[in-house]
Write an enzyme that holds these catalytic residues in place. Structure first.
Site, PDB file in Angstrom:
ATOM      1  N   ASN A  34     -26.467 -42.276  -7.142  1.00 20.54           N
ATOM      2  CA  ASN A  34     -26.258 -43.703  -6.928  1.00 20.54           C
ATOM      3  C   ASN A  34     -27.608 -44.420  -6.841  1.00 20.54           C
ATOM      4  O   ASN A  34     -28.373 -44.104  -5.938  1.00 20.54           O
ATOM      5  CB  ASN A  34     -25.463 -43.918  -5.641  1.00 20.54           C
ATOM      6  CG  ASN A  34     -25.082 -45.373  -5.449  1.00 20.54           C
ATOM      7  OD1 ASN A  34     -25.307 -46.199  -6.321  1.00 20.54           O
ATOM      8  ND2 ASN A  34     -24.527 -45.679  -4.299  1.00 20.54           N
ATOM      9  N   ASP A  39     -36.330 -41.082  -4.667  1.00 21.34           N
ATOM     10  CA  ASP A  39     -34.979 -41.070  -4.102  1.00 21.34           C
ATOM     11  C   ASP A  39     -34.514 -39.621  -3.898  1.00 21.34           C
ATOM     12  O   ASP A  39     -33.334 -39.294  -4.072  1.00 21.34           O
ATOM     13  CB  ASP A  39     -33.986 -41.854  -4.966  1.00 21.34           C
ATOM     14  CG  ASP A  39     -32.699 -42.170  -4.222  1.00 21.34           C
ATOM     15  OD1 ASP A  39     -32.631 -41.932  -3.000  1.00 21.34           O
ATOM     16  OD2 ASP A  39     -31.739 -42.637  -4.866  1.00 21.34           O
ATOM     17  N   ARG A  42     -33.452 -36.384   5.832  1.00 23.43           N
ATOM     18  CA  ARG A  42     -32.183 -35.944   6.454  1.00 23.43           C
ATOM     19  C   ARG A  42     -32.251 -35.645   7.953  1.00 23.43           C
ATOM     20  O   ARG A  42     -31.217 -35.461   8.573  1.00 23.43           O
ATOM     21  CB  ARG A  42     -31.616 -34.704   5.744  1.00 23.43           C
ATOM     22  CG  ARG A  42     -31.396 -34.872   4.247  1.00 23.43           C
ATOM     23  CD  ARG A  42     -30.381 -35.939   3.938  1.00 23.43           C
ATOM     24  NE  ARG A  42     -29.987 -35.947   2.537  1.00 23.43           N
ATOM     25  CZ  ARG A  42     -29.540 -37.031   1.904  1.00 23.43           C
ATOM     26  NH1 ARG A  42     -29.438 -38.175   2.535  1.00 23.43           N
ATOM     27  NH2 ARG A  42     -29.194 -36.971   0.637  1.00 23.43           N
ATOM     28  N   ASP A  69     -30.736 -48.456   2.702  1.00 26.53           N
ATOM     29  CA  ASP A  69     -30.497 -47.653   1.493  1.00 26.53           C
ATOM     30  C   ASP A  69     -29.290 -46.732   1.610  1.00 26.53           C
ATOM     31  O   ASP A  69     -29.103 -46.051   2.618  1.00 26.53           O
ATOM     32  CB  ASP A  69     -31.727 -46.819   1.149  1.00 26.53           C
ATOM     33  CG  ASP A  69     -31.497 -46.004  -0.108  1.00 26.53           C
ATOM     34  OD1 ASP A  69     -31.155 -46.605  -1.127  1.00 26.53           O
ATOM     35  OD2 ASP A  69     -31.618 -44.771  -0.051  1.00 26.53           O
ATOM     36  N   HIS A  97     -28.868 -32.046  -0.831  1.00 26.43           N
ATOM     37  CA  HIS A  97     -27.542 -31.826  -0.243  1.00 26.43           C
ATOM     38  C   HIS A  97     -27.303 -30.329  -0.116  1.00 26.43           C
ATOM     39  O   HIS A  97     -27.811 -29.552  -0.932  1.00 26.43           O
ATOM     40  CB  HIS A  97     -26.449 -32.417  -1.143  1.00 26.43           C
ATOM     41  CG  HIS A  97     -26.414 -33.909  -1.159  1.00 26.43           C
ATOM     42  ND1 HIS A  97     -26.032 -34.654  -0.061  1.00 26.43           N
ATOM     43  CD2 HIS A  97     -26.727 -34.800  -2.127  1.00 26.43           C
ATOM     44  CE1 HIS A  97     -26.100 -35.948  -0.358  1.00 26.43           C
ATOM     45  NE2 HIS A  97     -26.537 -36.062  -1.601  1.00 26.43           N
ATOM     46  N   HIS A 115     -35.424 -39.014   1.183  1.00 28.07           N
ATOM     47  CA  HIS A 115     -34.459 -38.718   2.251  1.00 28.07           C
ATOM     48  C   HIS A 115     -34.817 -37.369   2.857  1.00 28.07           C
ATOM     49  O   HIS A 115     -34.700 -36.334   2.195  1.00 28.07           O
ATOM     50  CB  HIS A 115     -33.031 -38.693   1.687  1.00 28.07           C
ATOM     51  CG  HIS A 115     -32.595 -40.030   1.165  1.00 28.07           C
ATOM     52  ND1 HIS A 115     -32.045 -40.994   1.980  1.00 28.07           N
ATOM     53  CD2 HIS A 115     -32.681 -40.591  -0.067  1.00 28.07           C
ATOM     54  CE1 HIS A 115     -31.789 -42.089   1.257  1.00 28.07           C
ATOM     55  NE2 HIS A 115     -32.178 -41.857   0.008  1.00 28.07           N
ATOM     56  N   HIS A 170     -34.744 -48.245  -6.530  1.00 30.13           N
ATOM     57  CA  HIS A 170     -34.181 -47.539  -7.687  1.00 30.13           C
ATOM     58  C   HIS A 170     -33.437 -48.418  -8.693  1.00 30.13           C
ATOM     59  O   HIS A 170     -32.242 -48.237  -8.950  1.00 30.13           O
ATOM     60  CB  HIS A 170     -33.280 -46.382  -7.249  1.00 30.13           C
ATOM     61  CG  HIS A 170     -32.363 -46.670  -6.084  1.00 30.13           C
ATOM     62  ND1 HIS A 170     -31.537 -47.750  -6.042  1.00 30.13           N
ATOM     63  CD2 HIS A 170     -32.157 -45.999  -4.932  1.00 30.13           C
ATOM     64  CE1 HIS A 170     -30.857 -47.732  -4.901  1.00 30.13           C
ATOM     65  NE2 HIS A 170     -31.218 -46.687  -4.213  1.00 30.13           N
TER      66      HIS A 170
HETATM   67 ZN   LIG Z   1     -32.008 -43.407  -1.512  1.00 30.69          ZN
END
Ligand SMILES: [Zn+2]
Length: 430
Positions: A276, A303, A60, A150, A307, A58, A230
């Site tokens: 998750n 993954d 972002r 995803d 954040h 990710h 995942h």
């Molecule tokens: Zn992901």
């Protein structure tokens, strides 16, 4: 184009040798090489692997540049030994059009740290109601081959079937986040002993396994490619193993954190462990390690989910889900799989470079280091040990579950088409 001579480095399965990187390719391999004007890198004690490829990152951007940018995310990738990353579609706006995927691809090219391959959304806005313009994204300059919602599961069986049918035409793959939504409403962690003790709403294994079982049957019915994102439970490994034996075109990935961490860590309510799919049990950890070793699981994917501090520095129920992973992945896989004797370095290269490039139909990456192949490679010191300090990482995210842990293996150098992005374990500005 610059020329680099890597001396006395150990290739996979071979004795120490020299590698000459010129004009973006491996120009010569053999002992005692020399080249006038070449930058020389001492590879003594180092292992040369093909540049790592992450099928699940990710970045972002666009939209959440406060969490990560393509620039910071790909610097992090280079530090972790990656030469290419597949960027997930849950950005703002969502990468569900040719315009957005081309923008992501261009940002990656401008940054120059790693090749960025955009993943296209399966449904418009990840909303699970209508298919996104899969064909337009495939035909765009980004040439998308991997599609995923995803973060959300394509839970509607008819939409999933149509998506599988659609991507067949251009050899695409649907990468499914397997999570039955009704079974996981308000889920906070793995459903089990620990969730019962803590009184947190559980995310049961069957919510993942039920979707994987359905999807492998759909992929078999349609004759199309399915990739399981995942995977995290023992039952999921068993279903994928069964499907592969049956000849279904299914591949699967596991994250480094699911290879090492368990839901016991949640007992301290530290949101850094909120992710998750959730951290599972020790039995699940052992099953995914076994599945990765025997090839049921094809790929380790990070993954990587950075954040901002405020999204994690809060109470458990309010915290965002996700962990960073690009700069720790290789070390965690060495620690859990290589140093335990479950796999060798050649299998690690298969799971972290060759297989993800093959599944994503990515040219120029994940190839053996042979004369004429693209000079995308990473030099690793397997004997080194280091302590994880998230503040010292290149990613903008500080949410590493491995903080303070001592891990083996260090990325000493990364080369993208012969140009160093990392040397002496430090970033080299493009
Ligand atoms: Zn992901």
């Amino acid at each position: 184009m610059n020329t680099t001579l890597v001396q006395n480095v150990r290739p996979l399965g071979g004795e120490p040798t020299d590698l000459l990187l010129r004009d973006g390719v491996v120009a010569e391999v053999g002992p005692g090489l020399s080249a006038e004007g070449a930058a020389v890198v001492d590879g003594t004690g180092l292992l040369a692997l093909p540049g790592l490829v992450d099928l699940h990152t990710h970045l972002r951007e666009p939209g959440r540049e406060d969490a990560e940018t393509v620039e910071s995310g790909t610097r992090s990738a280079a530090r972790g030994g990656y030469t290419s990353v597949f960027a997930m579609a849950n950005t703002f706006p969502v990468a569900d059009t040719a315009g957005v995927v081309e923008q992501v691809q261009r940002l990656g090219e401008e940054a120059g740290w790693a090749d960025v391959r955009p993943v296209g959304a399966v449904t418009v806005g990840l909303a699970g109601r209508q298919l996104a313009e899969l064909g337009a994204m495939a035909d765009s300059r980004a040439g998308v081959r991997v599609f995923s919602d995803d973060g959300h599961c394509v839970s509607d069986a008819v939409l999933m079937r149509r998506a599988l049918e659609y991507v067949k035409a251009f050899d695409g793959v649907i990468a499914q986040h397997a999570q039955e939504p009704r079974l996981t409403e308000d889920a906070q962690m793995n459903e089990g002993t620990v969730s019962a003790v803590l009184g947190l709403r559980g995310w049961p294994s069957v919510a993942e396994e039920a979707i994987i079982a359905r999807d492998v049957l759909l992929a078999d019915h349609v004759g199309s490619r399915l990739h399981v994102c995942h995977l995290s439970t023992k039952g999921s490994v068993e279903i994928v193993r069964w499907a592969k034996q049956r000849g279904v075109q299914v591949t699967a990935e596991v994250t480094p954190h699911h290879l090492l961490l368990t839901d016991e860590l949640v007992r301290g309510y530290d949101p850094v462990y909120k992710v998750n799919p959730p951290l599972r049990t020790q039995a699940d950890v052992e099953a995914v390690r076994e599945g990765l070793a025997d090839g049921t699981i094809d790929v380790v994917a990070t993954d990587h989910a950075p954040h901002p501090v405020e999204a994690k520095d809060c109470e458990w129920s309010a915290a965002a889900m996700g962990m960073t992973g690009l700069e720790t992945a290789l070390s965690v896989v060495q620690h859990t799989m290589v140093d335990t004797g479950l796999i060798g370095w050649d299998t690690l290269a298969e799971r972290m470079s060759h297989a993800p490039a093959r599944i994503g139909r990515l040219a120029g990456h994940g190839q053996p280091l042979a004369v004429g192949s693209a000079a995308n490679l990473v030099l690793v010191d397997p004997a080194a040990r280091w302590t994880v300090v998230p503040e010292a990482m290149a990613t903008a995210g500080r949410n590493s579950p491995f903080r303070g842990m001592e891990l083996p293996g260090r990325v000493v150098a990364t080369f993208l088409r012969g140009r160093p992005t990392v040397l002496d374990a430090e970033l080299v500005q493009p």
